[in-house]
Design an enzyme around this catalytic site. Structure first.
Site, short mmCIF file in Angstrom:
data_model
loop_
_atom_site.label_atom_id
_atom_site.label_comp_id
_atom_site.label_asym_id
_atom_site.label_seq_id
_atom_site.Cartn_x
_atom_site.Cartn_y
_atom_site.Cartn_z
N GLY A 44 6.78 -3.82 1.15
CA GLY A 44 7.52 -2.75 0.59
C GLY A 44 7.21 -2.47 -1.07
N CYS A 45 7.51 -3.74 -1.75
CA CYS A 45 7.20 -3.84 -3.26
C CYS A 45 5.70 -3.23 -3.53
CB CYS A 45 7.68 -5.00 -3.70
SG CYS A 45 9.35 -5.37 -3.46
#
Length: 151
Positions: A44-45
């Site tokens: 996600g990052c």
């Protein structure tokens, strides 16, 4: 207490992945997109960081700088930025002091939250977006907020 829209943002003065100090009081009236993310190299990052990378020129054209922030160290940030060609600073928030100053919530008290702040050239928070699961949406929210500021 968490920073809210309309509040003066706390002073940001942290080192980036290259050991350069980034200070919000030296932005020369530019807006700032400040995104807090949990950890380098997580899916996600990475999606979030790459979305900001892909729109970096557009965000700069709207008069903004982009800074990412996590509790990872400079070496981790260097690898992350290099691997994904990130053109903006990744700030080292050791001890999560800046995260605490902004009041970024943790998920279930454990996982650092994913929150983006759009701060205008006078240091006032104009938009806050909190979404842990959709990292790429943070870029869209920031761009829309900057477009509203430009009107």
């Amino acid at each position: 207490m968490a920073v809210a829209v309309g509040d003066q943002a706390p002073l940001i003065a942290l080192l980036d992945q290259h050991g350069k100090q980034c200070r919000s009081d030296q932005l020369a009236a530019k807006s700032l997109v400040l995104f807090f993310y949990p950890k380098d190299e997580t899916p996600g990052c990475t999606a979030e960081a790459c979305a900001f990378r892909d729109s970096y020129a557009d965000l700069q054209a709207l008069g903004a700088e982009v800074w990412g922030v996590s509790g990872d160290g400079a070496a981790s940030h260097q690898r992350f930025a290099s691997r994904h060609n990130l053109p903006y600073p990744l700030l080292v928030d050791q001890g999560n002091q800046l995260r605490k100053a902004f009041g970024v919530p943790a998920v279930l008290g454990l996982l650092p939250g994913r929150v983006t702040y759009v701060i205008d050239g006078q240091g006032v928070v104009r938009h806050i977006f909190n979404n842990l699961l959709d990292g790429a949406a943070h870029r869209n929210e920031a761009r829309a907020a900057l477009q509203r500021l430009a009107l």
